[in-house]
Design an enzyme around this catalytic site. Structure first.
Site, short mmCIF file in Angstrom:
data_model
loop_
_atom_site.label_atom_id
_atom_site.label_comp_id
_atom_site.label_asym_id
_atom_site.label_seq_id
_atom_site.Cartn_x
_atom_site.Cartn_y
_atom_site.Cartn_z
N GLU A 78 0.54 -1.22 0.14
CA GLU A 78 -0.23 -0.21 -0.14
C GLU A 78 0.80 1.20 0.12
O GLU A 78 0.91 2.13 -0.54
CB GLU A 78 -0.98 -0.10 1.22
CG GLU A 78 -1.93 -1.09 0.89
CD GLU A 78 -2.40 -0.59 -0.28
OE1 GLU A 78 -2.95 -0.45 -1.26
OE2 GLU A 78 -2.92 -1.71 -0.68
N TRP A 111 1.29 1.71 -3.45
CA TRP A 111 0.89 2.60 -3.90
C TRP A 111 0.75 3.42 -4.33
O TRP A 111 0.36 4.56 -5.32
CB TRP A 111 -0.91 2.01 -3.60
CG TRP A 111 -1.53 0.94 -4.68
CD1 TRP A 111 -1.16 -0.94 -3.84
CD2 TRP A 111 -2.09 0.81 -5.59
NE1 TRP A 111 -2.31 -1.42 -4.86
CE2 TRP A 111 -2.74 -0.61 -5.95
CE3 TRP A 111 -2.15 1.55 -6.70
CZ2 TRP A 111 -2.64 -0.73 -7.07
CZ3 TRP A 111 -2.29 1.16 -8.00
CH2 TRP A 111 -2.67 -0.42 -8.86
N TRP A 150 -22.26 11.32 -20.18
CA TRP A 150 -22.06 11.38 -17.67
C TRP A 150 -23.59 11.86 -18.02
O TRP A 150 -24.03 12.50 -19.18
CB TRP A 150 -20.87 12.43 -17.32
CG TRP A 150 -20.11 12.53 -17.76
CD1 TRP A 150 -18.82 12.54 -18.35
CD2 TRP A 150 -18.97 11.14 -17.22
NE1 TRP A 150 -17.31 11.99 -18.56
CE2 TRP A 150 -17.47 11.00 -17.20
CE3 TRP A 150 -19.49 10.23 -16.02
CZ2 TRP A 150 -16.83 10.22 -16.79
CZ3 TRP A 150 -17.99 9.44 -15.76
CH2 TRP A 150 -17.25 9.40 -15.93
N ASN A 210 -10.38 3.01 3.68
CA ASN A 210 -10.50 2.44 1.47
C ASN A 210 -11.54 2.26 0.59
O ASN A 210 -12.14 2.36 -0.26
CB ASN A 210 -9.45 2.17 1.86
CG ASN A 210 -8.51 2.43 0.24
OD1 ASN A 210 -8.50 2.63 -0.39
ND2 ASN A 210 -8.27 1.01 -0.21
N TRP A 220 -15.97 11.97 -12.35
CA TRP A 220 -15.07 11.89 -11.64
C TRP A 220 -14.84 13.42 -11.14
O TRP A 220 -14.13 13.43 -9.76
CB TRP A 220 -13.76 11.12 -11.81
CG TRP A 220 -13.24 11.09 -13.04
CD1 TRP A 220 -13.21 10.45 -14.33
CD2 TRP A 220 -12.02 11.63 -13.28
NE1 TRP A 220 -12.32 11.21 -14.36
CE2 TRP A 220 -11.38 11.55 -14.42
CE3 TRP A 220 -10.69 12.42 -11.95
CZ2 TRP A 220 -9.98 12.36 -15.03
CZ3 TRP A 220 -9.89 12.86 -12.12
CH2 TRP A 220 -9.04 13.22 -13.18
N TRP A 261 -8.81 8.49 -7.99
CA TRP A 261 -10.69 8.45 -8.99
C TRP A 261 -10.23 8.50 -10.18
O TRP A 261 -11.36 7.75 -10.72
CB TRP A 261 -10.54 10.06 -8.97
CG TRP A 261 -11.31 10.64 -7.44
CD1 TRP A 261 -10.75 10.98 -6.30
CD2 TRP A 261 -12.84 10.20 -7.51
NE1 TRP A 261 -11.98 11.11 -4.82
CE2 TRP A 261 -12.99 10.58 -5.62
CE3 TRP A 261 -13.83 9.37 -8.16
CZ2 TRP A 261 -13.97 10.20 -5.19
CZ3 TRP A 261 -14.65 9.28 -7.00
CH2 TRP A 261 -15.27 9.74 -5.90
P1 FAD Z 1 -3.69 2.03 5.24
O1 FAD Z 1 -4.01 1.17 4.85
O2 FAD Z 1 -2.64 1.73 6.88
O3 FAD Z 1 -2.46 2.54 4.65
C1 FAD Z 1 -1.01 2.75 4.38
C2 FAD Z 1 -0.75 4.04 3.39
O4 FAD Z 1 -0.51 3.08 2.12
C3 FAD Z 1 -1.76 5.20 3.43
O5 FAD Z 1 -1.02 5.85 4.89
C4 FAD Z 1 -0.93 5.74 2.30
O6 FAD Z 1 0.05 6.69 2.46
C5 FAD Z 1 -1.05 4.38 1.42
N1 FAD Z 1 -2.40 4.27 0.69
C6 FAD Z 1 -3.24 2.94 0.77
N2 FAD Z 1 -4.42 2.86 -0.16
C7 FAD Z 1 -3.07 3.91 -1.03
C8 FAD Z 1 -4.13 4.00 -2.31
N3 FAD Z 1 -5.13 3.35 -2.90
N4 FAD Z 1 -3.67 4.69 -3.07
C9 FAD Z 1 -2.78 5.51 -2.97
N5 FAD Z 1 -2.19 5.26 -1.37
C10 FAD Z 1 -2.31 4.45 -0.57
N6 FAD Z 1 -5.18 8.59 -0.18
C11 FAD Z 1 -5.12 9.75 -0.04
O7 FAD Z 1 -3.91 9.93 0.42
N7 FAD Z 1 -5.56 11.11 0.10
C12 FAD Z 1 -6.25 10.80 -1.27
O8 FAD Z 1 -6.80 12.19 -1.19
C13 FAD Z 1 -6.76 9.89 -1.82
N8 FAD Z 1 -7.93 9.74 -2.06
C14 FAD Z 1 -8.36 8.73 -2.47
C15 FAD Z 1 -9.99 8.70 -3.19
C16 FAD Z 1 -10.43 7.52 -3.77
C17 FAD Z 1 -11.52 7.48 -4.11
C18 FAD Z 1 -10.18 6.36 -3.27
C19 FAD Z 1 -10.50 4.91 -3.48
C20 FAD Z 1 -8.76 6.23 -2.54
C21 FAD Z 1 -8.03 7.28 -1.93
N9 FAD Z 1 -6.74 7.58 -1.05
C22 FAD Z 1 -6.12 8.40 -1.12
C23 FAD Z 1 -6.21 6.39 -1.02
C24 FAD Z 1 -6.49 5.31 0.56
O9 FAD Z 1 -7.72 5.80 1.02
C25 FAD Z 1 -5.77 6.13 1.67
O10 FAD Z 1 -4.61 6.28 1.30
C26 FAD Z 1 -6.58 5.15 2.74
O11 FAD Z 1 -7.82 5.00 3.54
C27 FAD Z 1 -5.69 5.76 4.22
O12 FAD Z 1 -5.55 5.64 5.57
P2 FAD Z 1 -4.73 4.68 6.27
O13 FAD Z 1 -3.96 5.86 6.06
O14 FAD Z 1 -5.19 4.31 6.90
O15 FAD Z 1 -3.97 3.90 4.74
#
Ligand code: FAD
Length: 476
Positions: A275, A278, A306, A341, A359, A382
Site C-alpha cells: 500500500e 501504491w 455523463w 479505503n 469523476w 479517482w
Molecule cells: P493504510 O491502509 O494504513 O495504508 C498505508 C498508507 O499507504 C496510507 O496512509 C497511504 O499513504 C498509502 N495508501 C494506501 N492505499 C493507497 C492507495 N490506494 N493509493 C495511494 N496510496 C495509498 N489517499 C490519500 O492519501 N490521499 C487522498 O487524497 C486519497 N484519495 C483517494 C480517493 C479515492 C477515490 C480512493 C479510492 C482512495 C484514495 N486514497 C487517498 C487512498 C486510500 O484510500 C488512503 O490512502 C487510505 O484509506 C488512508 O488510510 P490509512 O492511512 O489508514 O491507510
C-alpha cells in the site's frame, strides 16, 4: 569569520526526524526555519478546508519542536526567500523535493533565480522511497501497471535511503520581523465543524509516531483481512501524516521491516508495504503524466456520456443517496475528515458509474473534505475507480454497494454508526432498506422518503446504463 546561515524551507516535510534537507542545513552552520504558504502558484491546488485545519495544527506542532523559531510567511516563495536572504545574509537555501507538477515548475524557477542571485540551493528526497525518474521498465519507459512497477521496478532497485535521526546540533535563529505568525494564514474555518476531527487526530510529528507505533503494535498482525472492514481499526491512519511529511515513508518502511526482523515473508507486512507502494505509484504516475488531476489518462473516456445531475451530486455529498453504505461513507468523511479505503472505492464507483457523474466532482469534493487530500493519491485513485486511469479497475467492474456492504460490513455496524436512523433495521435489510417489508420498516421506526431517503437510482438499471454508455466509447 561569521557562521554561514542556511534557510530551511519546510514544505511537505513538517518534521525534524529523517529530514535530509534539515540535516544539510544544520551541518552547514546556523539555520532559519521557514514555512511559506504559497497562495500565488498553487491556483486550484491550494489546500481544501480539511487540509487547512490539519496544516494549522501541524505548523503549531513543528513550531513547538523548533522552540518557537519557525518563520511563517505567505505569498510567492521567491519574494519571501529573497527578502529573508537580504535581511539575514543567508548563503544557502535547502528543501526536500515536492512532486506536484505546479510545485516542480515553481521550484525550478526559484532555484534558477536564487542561483542567479549567487545563493547556493540544495534539494533532497525526503518524501518518496524511490524517486519517479529512477524506476523505468526494460525499454526505458515509465511503468503503467502497479505490480511490475512495484515488484520488478522498486523492489529490485537499490533499497530506500536509511532513516536519519533529528539533527543533534542545530542552531535555529529567529527574527521576529520575518515571522507573520501561524494565525495570519487564517487556516481555521469560522464554523467549528472540525470539533470531531480534533478528538480523533493528532496532527504533527509526535502524533505520526504514535499512529505508527500503535499500528505496528497490533493492527498490522491482521492487516490483510481487517483493512477491508470499515468498522474495525484495521489500518494505520498514517495518510494525513504522510501527506504533510510529519513522517517519511522511509521511517514507516524500516520500522515495519524491523518489526518483522527484516523478512519480507509475512503476508500482512507485504500487503501493508505494497500500500505504501501504491502511494509511490500515485506519485510516479503524477510525475510522468502531469495532467492526471484534470484529464482522462485514457482519452477514450473524453467521449463518455455523463449524466451529471446536480441533485445527485448534492445527495451524494450529503450522504442522502438512500444507499446505506454510500451514505455512511459520505457522512464519515464529513464528520471526521477521513473515509475508509474500501468505502472510498464504493462511494467512488457509485458516483461515477451508478450516478454517471464525472469523476472530477468526486475528486474535488474529496480534495476539500479529506484531511489526507493528496493530489497524487486522489487523482490516481479517482481515475482508477472511474476506469479511465493507468492500471485502472476495468470499467465493467461496477461495485454493487449492497453486496459490498453485506461482505465488508456484514453486521451493519459501520452503517448503524453513521446512519443512526437505520440502527433498528435487522441485518438482513441494513444494506437495502428498500427491500424491507412495510412492517419491518415500521418496527424499525423508518418511513422511506421521510427518516431515510428512497434510493436515488435503481442499482441494476443504472449499472446497465453505465455499461451501455461505456459500450459507445469502448472502441473509440
Ligand atoms: P493504510 O491502509 O494504513 O495504508 C498505508 C498508507 O499507504 C496510507 O496512509 C497511504 O499513504 C498509502 N495508501 C494506501 N492505499 C493507497 C492507495 N490506494 N493509493 C495511494 N496510496 C495509498 N489517499 C490519500 O492519501 N490521499 C487522498 O487524497 C486519497 N484519495 C483517494 C480517493 C479515492 C477515490 C480512493 C479510492 C482512495 C484514495 N486514497 C487517498 C487512498 C486510500 O484510500 C488512503 O490512502 C487510505 O484509506 C488512508 O488510510 P490509512 O492511512 O489508514 O491507510
Amino acid at each position: 569569520m561569521s557562521t554561514p546561515i542556511s534557510i530551511m524551507w519546510f514544505r511537505q516535510d513538517l518534521r525534524l526526524r529523517d529530514n535530509p534537507a534539515l540535516r544539510e542545513a544544520c551541518n552547514n552552520g546556523d539555520v532559519i526555519p521557514v514555512y511559506i504558504y504559497d497562495n500565488c502558484n498553487a491556483e486550484s491546488f491550494t489546500p481544501g478546508a480539511a487540509s487547512k485545519w490539519w496544516l494549522h495544527h501541524s505548523l503549531h506542532s513543528l513550531n513547538k519542536s523548533l522552540d518557537g523559531k519557525l518563520h511563517i510567511a505567505s505569498g510567492n516563495p521567491i519574494d519571501v526567500l529573497q527578502k529573508i536572504i537580504q535581511q539575514t545574509g543567508a548563503t544557502q537555501v535547502v528543501w526536500n523535493r515536492c512532486y506536484e507538477p505546479w510545485q516542480i515548475h515553481r521550484d525550478k524557477a526559484v532555484k534558477q533565480q536564487l542561483q542567479e542571485d549567487g545563493v547556493q540551493v540544495n534539494s533532497f528526497n525526503g518524501s518518496l522511497l524511490w524517486e519517479p525518474w529512477t524506476i523505468m521498465n526494460q525499454s526505458g519507459s515509465p511503468y503503467k501497471v502497479f505490480t511490475p512497477f512495484y515488484r520488478k521496478g522498486c523492489l529490485k532497485a537499490p533499497s530506500p535511503r536509511s532513516v536519519e535521526a533529528a539533527p543533534k546540533q542545530a542552531n535555529f535563529i529567529y527574527q521576529n520581523k520575518l515571522d507573520q505568525g501561524i494565525d495570519s494564514l487564517e487556516l481555521l474555518p469560522e464554523i467549528s465543524w472540525y470539533k470531531q476531527m480534533q478528538q480523533q487526530w493528532q496532527p504533527g510529528e509526535e502524533g505520526a509516531g504514535v499512529s505508527l507505533s500503535e499500528f505496528l503494535n497490533e493492527p498490522i498482525n491482521d492487516y490483510k483481512q481487517a483493512r477491508d472492514v470499515p468498522s474495525l481499526n484495521g489500518t494505520s491512519h498514517l495518510s494525513p501524516h504522510l501527506h504533510f511529511g510529519e513522517i517519511s515513508p522511509n521511517q514507516i518502511w524500516y520500522a515495519t521491516l524491523h518489526k518483522f526482523n527484516g523478512s519480507m515473508e509475512d503476508p500482512h507486512m507485504d500487503c501493508f508495504l505494497s500500500e505504501i507502494g501504491w502511494r509511490e505509484f500515485s506519485y510516479y504516475l503524477l510525475y510522468h503524466f502531469p495532467t492526471l488531476p484534470s484529464e482522462n489518462y485514457n482519452a477514450k473516456f473524453n467521449q463518455y456520456q455523463w449524466r451529471g445531475r446536480n441533485n445527485d451530486l448534492q445527495a451524494w455529498q450529503q450522504g442522502q443517496t438512500g444507499v446505506p453504505i454510500v451514505d455512511a461513507g459520505m457522512r464519515e468523511l464529513w464528520q471526521t475528515g477521513y473515509m475508509h479505503n474500501r468505502v472510498r472505492m464504493i462511494v467512488g464507483s457509485y458516483l461515477v458509474k451508478n450516478l454517471r457523474t464525472h469523476w472530477h466532482h468526486g475528486e474535488s469534493w474529496f480534495w476539500d473534505c479529506l484531511l489526507d487530500a493528496d493530489l497524487a493519491a486522489n487523482s490516481a485513485s479517482w481515475q482508477w475507480i472511474a476506469g479511465s486511469g493507468a492500471d485502472a479497475s476495468p470499467f465493467f467492474r461496477i461495485f454493487n454497494p449492497v453486496t459490498q456492504g453485506e461482505k465488508f460490513d456484514s453486521e451493519g455496524e459501520y452503517v448503524r454508526h453513521y446512519c443512526p436512523e437505520l440502527k433498528h433495521l435487522p441485518n438482513k435489510y441494513i444494506h437495502k432498506p428498500w427491500d424491507a417489508p412495510k412492517e419491518v420498516l415500521a418496527t424499525a421506526g423508518i418511513r422511506l422518503g421521510d427518516e431515510y431517503p428512497h434510493p436515488l437510482v435503481d442499482l441494476k438499471e443504472s449499472r446497465q446504463q453505465a455499461l451501455d454508455a461505456y459500450e459507445a466509447v469502448k472502441n473509440a
